[in-house]
Design an enzyme around this catalytic site. Structure first.
Site, PDB file in Angstrom:
ATOM      1  N   LYS A 163       0.997  -1.171   0.094  1.00 39.00           N
ATOM      2  CA  LYS A 163      -0.056   0.094   0.000  1.00 39.00           C
ATOM      3  C   LYS A 163       0.850   1.325  -0.026  1.00 39.00           C
ATOM      4  CE  LYS A 163      -3.260  -2.797  -0.016  1.00 39.00           C
ATOM      5  NZ  LYS A 163      -3.738  -3.107  -1.334  1.00 39.00           N
ATOM      6  N   GLU A 208      -2.422   7.925   8.262  1.00 35.95           N
ATOM      7  CA  GLU A 208      -3.058   8.785   7.361  1.00 35.95           C
ATOM      8  C   GLU A 208      -4.219   9.710   8.335  1.00 35.95           C
ATOM      9  OE1 GLU A 208      -5.312   6.680   4.496  1.00 35.95           O
ATOM     10  OE2 GLU A 208      -3.715   6.363   3.173  1.00 35.95           O
ATOM     11  N   PHE A 248      -7.635  10.688   9.416  1.00 41.88           N
ATOM     12  CA  PHE A 248      -8.937   9.816   9.309  1.00 41.88           C
ATOM     13  C   PHE A 248      -9.860  10.585   8.593  1.00 41.88           C
ATOM     14  CE2 PHE A 248     -12.727   8.090  11.361  1.00 41.88           C
ATOM     15  CZ  PHE A 248     -12.735   6.773  10.800  1.00 41.88           C
ATOM     16  N   HIS A 273     -17.583   5.066   0.242  1.00 42.24           N
ATOM     17  CA  HIS A 273     -16.740   4.302  -0.706  1.00 42.24           C
ATOM     18  C   HIS A 273     -17.252   4.359  -2.000  1.00 42.24           C
ATOM     19  CE1 HIS A 273     -14.578   0.161  -1.031  1.00 42.24           C
ATOM     20  NE2 HIS A 273     -14.944   0.456  -2.372  1.00 42.24           N
ATOM     21  N   LYS A 309     -18.846  -5.914   1.793  1.00 41.54           N
ATOM     22  CA  LYS A 309     -19.830  -5.252   1.248  1.00 41.54           C
ATOM     23  C   LYS A 309     -21.156  -6.017   1.356  1.00 41.54           C
ATOM     24  CE  LYS A 309     -16.443  -3.220  -1.414  1.00 41.54           C
ATOM     25  NZ  LYS A 309     -15.586  -3.432  -2.736  1.00 41.54           N
ATOM     26  N   GLU A 359     -10.363   2.225  -5.814  1.00 40.35           N
ATOM     27  CA  GLU A 359     -11.203   2.538  -4.893  1.00 40.35           C
ATOM     28  C   GLU A 359     -10.748   3.893  -4.221  1.00 40.35           C
ATOM     29  OE1 GLU A 359     -11.924  -2.004  -2.621  1.00 40.35           O
ATOM     30  OE2 GLU A 359     -10.839  -0.585  -1.721  1.00 40.35           O
ATOM     31  N   GLU A 384      -7.295   2.089  -2.542  1.00 40.75           N
ATOM     32  CA  GLU A 384      -6.615   1.027  -2.924  1.00 40.75           C
ATOM     33  C   GLU A 384      -6.819   0.741  -4.353  1.00 40.75           C
ATOM     34  OE1 GLU A 384      -7.645  -2.738  -0.550  1.00 40.75           O
ATOM     35  OE2 GLU A 384      -6.947  -0.926   0.948  1.00 40.75           O
ATOM     36  N   ARG A 427      -7.909  -7.231  -9.713  1.00 42.17           N
ATOM     37  CA  ARG A 427      -8.804  -8.291 -10.097  1.00 42.17           C
ATOM     38  C   ARG A 427     -10.434  -8.123 -10.726  1.00 42.17           C
ATOM     39  NH1 ARG A 427      -9.733  -7.639  -4.440  1.00 42.17           N
ATOM     40  NH2 ARG A 427     -11.653  -7.157  -3.856  1.00 42.17           N
ATOM     41  N   VAL A 455     -16.691  -8.979  -7.077  1.00 44.36           N
ATOM     42  CA  VAL A 455     -18.179  -9.560  -6.754  1.00 44.36           C
ATOM     43  C   VAL A 455     -18.961  -8.571  -7.570  1.00 44.36           C
ATOM     44  CG1 VAL A 455     -19.697 -10.083  -5.071  1.00 44.36           C
ATOM     45  CG2 VAL A 455     -17.391 -10.666  -4.728  1.00 44.36           C
TER      46      VAL A 455
HETATM   47  C1  MV4 Z   1      -9.524   4.945   5.783  1.00 40.72           C
HETATM   48  C2  MV4 Z   1     -10.904   5.558   6.339  1.00 40.72           C
HETATM   49  C3  MV4 Z   1     -11.002   6.799   6.918  1.00 40.72           C
HETATM   50  N1  MV4 Z   1      -9.631   7.589   6.667  1.00 40.72           N
HETATM   51  N2  MV4 Z   1      -8.647   5.807   5.521  1.00 40.72           N
HETATM   52  C4  MV4 Z   1     -11.477   0.499   5.190  1.00 40.72           C
HETATM   53  C5  MV4 Z   1     -10.940  -0.565   4.166  1.00 40.72           C
HETATM   54  C6  MV4 Z   1      -9.580  -0.208   3.804  1.00 40.72           C
HETATM   55  N3  MV4 Z   1      -9.631  -0.301   2.526  1.00 40.72           N
HETATM   56  C7  MV4 Z   1      -9.323   1.139   4.268  1.00 40.72           C
HETATM   57  N4  MV4 Z   1     -10.482   1.792   5.114  1.00 40.72           N
HETATM   58  C8  MV4 Z   1     -10.627   2.915   5.417  1.00 40.72           C
HETATM   59  N5  MV4 Z   1      -9.659   3.608   5.215  1.00 40.72           N
HETATM   60  C9  MV4 Z   1      -8.555   6.980   6.114  1.00 40.72           C
HETATM   61  N6  MV4 Z   1      -7.464   7.795   6.016  1.00 40.72           N
HETATM   62  C10 MV4 Z   1     -11.979   4.529   6.569  1.00 40.72           C
HETATM   63  C11 MV4 Z   1     -11.869   3.306   6.110  1.00 40.72           C
HETATM   64  C12 MV4 Z   1     -13.032   2.678   6.410  1.00 40.72           C
HETATM   65  C13 MV4 Z   1     -13.806   2.340   5.348  1.00 40.72           C
HETATM   66  C14 MV4 Z   1     -13.412   2.490   4.152  1.00 40.72           C
HETATM   67  C15 MV4 Z   1     -14.424   1.869   2.903  1.00 40.72           C
HETATM   68  C16 MV4 Z   1     -15.577   1.118   3.407  1.00 40.72           C
HETATM   69  C17 MV4 Z   1     -15.905   0.948   4.557  1.00 40.72           C
HETATM   70  C18 MV4 Z   1     -14.999   1.440   5.813  1.00 40.72           C
HETATM   71  C19 MV4 Z   1     -15.316   0.974   6.861  1.00 40.72           C
HETATM   72  C20 MV4 Z   1     -14.570   1.390   8.147  1.00 40.72           C
HETATM   73  C21 MV4 Z   1     -13.297   2.154   7.644  1.00 40.72           C
END
Ligand code: MV4
Length: 445
Positions: free
Chosen positions: A116, A200, A202, A208, A237, A275, A288, A292, A295
């Protein structure tokens, strides 16, 4: 042109790939564990090879067994589906070493996005917005404290080898940092054999939203618009849709451009997904890349009227893509039908499906490997199908979904259908006003 494709997967996605191969005149080889002997992908493929015992490590994750199956059936390509070995660069390399085409990106592309921090650095260079944060791996607790003070709490710690939410820690104030730092590091080390973590800012209550992309072997990339995947529970999801109810033409243009830059930066070949986190002001940040087929690819297929597996196969066979972008027409929603008890913390509910009636009619698509009498084994993920509806508007797609869910009869096991029925009637969901925290406050009645 591929003559024969081996599908290194099971369940609905194996069936999905078999369907497109048959339409294209390509022969298929199913592989199966002893627990999947009576599975539909085994029945519908042209050939089937047993690759081992039920445990995934003995079958769907066992590279020597898979390669032997490909050799004895003379397959010229392998489709990995999603999960299992779909994002395993070593497997992609072994396929290449055996002159078998891995239907997906090259090992280098998988590696570039698998780490990452590397992915984030690549995105910064390419001009794709990323979440503000530290540069590279955290070297010490002191560094973490200093960095967080500088950018302001809350912050999030993430594993560089992670993804999909594993090994993440939100830190709300300095008093929590030491514990969070140590547990995030330990968790990452245990889960990925790599304890590197990074920080990072938050982003609170984000959506998403992901952009589907496709790139060919000649450097062209295009985007195929977005999917909103904000309806999640513990990083699983449950519902996806396209277009996103939060999207505007301007934001789609910007996110589409960013997604193409992201894929273009690694010369991406195959279909893939970028994403993004999107905040309430419509700022978006690269999260990220999934290298692939996913789903939820079906909602994109329905709104752009396009077979993404066919596209993936054509790209792997060396065909050029048109290079133009695709925009949604109408609205598609997907509900994941899982063998889980939504009244009991979504606990897995494997077992025999005694009665099955699947919905149909206008605007309804069911992608499932389930049949009456089928026994859902306890060894794999609990998704038994996807119900997708397509209509002119979001309201109509929700109406069709509610109708289709109420026709769906599955007896013998518990499923997520009651959850989806309530969600489709939920005022906030219907208004499109939701983010990734939505399900935290959702009570099933
Ligand atoms: C985050 C975030 C908030 N701020 N990064 C969750 C999965 C992973 N791919 C990264 N994720 C998150 N990263 C920052 N800087 C919140 C999440 C996150 C989240 C992201 C997408 C869908 C659902 C989630 C549920 C909790 C936290």
């Amino acid at each position: 042109m591929f003559k024969k494709v081996l599908i290194a997967n099971r369940g609905e996605i194996a069936l999905r790939v078999i369907r497109t191969c048959r339409e294209m005149g390509i022969k298929t080889v199913a592989v199966y564990s002893t627990a999947d002997r009576d599975s539909l992908h085994v029945k519908f493929a042209d050939e089937a090879v047993c690759i081992g015992k039920p445990q995934s490590s003995d079958s769907y994750l066992n590279i020597p067994h898979l390669m032997s199956a490909a050799e004895i059936t003379n397959a010229d390509a392998i489709h990995p589906g999603y999960g299992f070995l779909a994002e395993n660069a070593k497997f992609a390399q072994i396929c290449a070493d055996h002159q078998i085409k891995f239907i997906g990106p090259t090992p280098d592309m998988i590696n570039a996005m698998g780490d990452k921090i590397t992915a984030k650095e690549t995105m910064i260079k390419a001009g794709v917005p990323v979440v503000p944060g530290g540069e590279g791996l955290l070297q010490s607790l002191d560094e973490a404290n200093g960095l967080a003070k500088g950018m302001g709490y809350p912050v999030i710690l993430k594993a560089t080898a992670g993804g999909g939410g594993k090994g993440m820690r939100i830190v709300w104030e300095e008093a929590e940092m030491e514990r969070a730092y140590n547990t995030a590091k330990a968790e990452a080390g245990a889960a990925f054999k790599n304890d590197g973590i990074y920080m990072e800012k938050f982003v609170e209550e984000p959506r998403h939203i992901e952009i589907q992309v496709a790139g060919d072997q000649y450097g062209s990339v295009c985007h195929l618009s977005e999917r909103d995947c904000s309806i999640q529970r513990r990083h699983q999801k449950l519902v996806e849709e396209s277009p996103s109810p939060f999207m505007t033409d301007e934001l789609r243009q910007k996110m589409g451009d960013a997604a193409k830059k992201a894929a273009g930066a690694i010369n991406y070949e195959s279909v893939g997904t970028i994403e993004f986190l999107v905040d309430k002001h419509r700022n978006f940040y690269f999260m990220e890349m999934n290298t692939r087929i996913q789903v939820e690819h079906c909602v994109t297929e329905e709104v752009i009227n396009f077979d993404l597996i066919k596209e993936q196969l054509k790209i792997a066979m060396g065909e050029k893509i048109s290079g133009k972008d695709y925009y949604p027409q109408g609205h598609a929603i997907e509900c994941r039908i899982n063998a889980e008890d939504p009244y009991n913390d979504f606990r897995p509910s494997p077992g025999r499906i005694s009665v099955l009636h699947q919905p149909g009619g206008h605007g309804v698509r069911v992608d499932s490997h389930a049949y009456a009498g089928y026994v859902i084994p306890p060894f794999y993920d609990s998704m038994i199908g996807k119900l997708i509806t397509i209509a002119r508007t979001r309201d109509e797609a929700i109406g069709t979904m509610y109708r289709a869910l109420s026709e769906y009869v599955i007896e013998g096991i518990k499923t997520t259908i009651p959850f989806h029925l309530q969600l489709m009637q939920d005022e906030r969901f219907r208004s499109g006003d939701f983010n990734t925290k939505f399900l935290e406050g959702f009570v099933l009645r």
